[in-house]
Write a protein that holds these residues in place. Structure first.
Motif, short mmCIF file in Angstrom:
data_model
loop_
_atom_site.label_atom_id
_atom_site.label_comp_id
_atom_site.label_asym_id
_atom_site.label_seq_id
_atom_site.Cartn_x
_atom_site.Cartn_y
_atom_site.Cartn_z
N VAL A 1 53.71 83.20 33.66
CA VAL A 1 52.37 83.83 33.44
C VAL A 1 51.00 82.98 33.97
N THR B 1 48.85 87.19 32.17
CA THR B 1 49.58 88.31 32.01
C THR B 1 50.98 87.51 32.19
N ARG C 1 51.77 82.99 27.34
CA ARG C 1 51.10 83.70 27.16
C ARG C 1 49.60 83.75 26.29
#
Length: 205
Positions: A4, A153, A129
């Motif tokens: 992430v 993301t 996230r």
């Protein structure tokens, strides 16, 4: 392996930002993946080793600087931690890009999971996230930066089953204490510790 990332912009030179990140003790000020770091000074560099505590763990583990490219990239790899469902190895990476009148920083977290714990990779990724933008906000507060509108993301999930700058720096006596942020793998949090960062760029004490 959940991976992430999130981007932040800080109006400081890459040298200043790198110096701040190179001292792993500063991670405890803002990263939800580091509860505390031993206050003993360790010279920054490749293979520099620190004693740290991962959120939710009572004993300390080793944190190693696994990538050290001045003003470009730095990464820290946590010691393998075992649990009833398997093991995990957290890796915290930071990529720096000169941009306009400051530095664009890509914050990333990779969790290397094994055994049954790997089946929870999507859950771990979802937790990071959620938490990484909060970490980015704390990072920006310390360095006077800006968190872009885009949130963190997920760049990869591979379950095993499927194979502007502040007017002045904080006084030396100030010791900020970020609030804990929970994640699926553990209960991350942050705590200030002393630091010795080059160029006088020191937020940890």
């Amino acid at each position: 392996m959940p991976s992430v990332s999130a981007n932040v912009f800080v109006p400081r030179t890459t040298a200043e930002v790198f110096d701040f990140l190179a001292d792993a003790r500063n991670l405890a000020l803002w990263s939800s993946g580091v509860a505390s770091v031993d206050p003993a000074y360790v010279a920054p560099g490749a293979d520099a080793r620190y004693r740290y505590r991962f959120p939710g763990r009572h004993r300390t583990h080793q944190l190693v600087c696994s990538d050290f490219q001045p003003c470009r990239r730095i990464a820290f790899r946590g010691q393998r931690m075992w649990g009833p469902l398997g093991s995990q190895v957290p890796v915290y990476g930071f990529d720096l890009f000169p941009h306009a009148d400051g530095t664009l920083v890509r914050l990333s977290v990779n969790s290397r999971l094994t055994a049954a714990l790997a089946l929870l990779a999507p859950v771990v990724a979802m937790a990071w996230r959620r938490d990484l933008p909060t970490d980015g906000s704390k990072f920006c507060e310390l360095l006077g930066g800006v968190l872009p509108a885009a949130t963190a993301t997920v760049t990869a999930v591979q379950p095993a089953a499927l194979a502007p700058a502040p007017a002045a720096l904080a006084p030396a006596a100030a010791t900020p204490s970020p609030s804990p942020v929970q994640s699926a793998a553990a209960a991350p949090g942050g705590a200030p510790v002393p630091s010795g960062v080059p160029n006088g760029f020191d937020y940890a004490h």
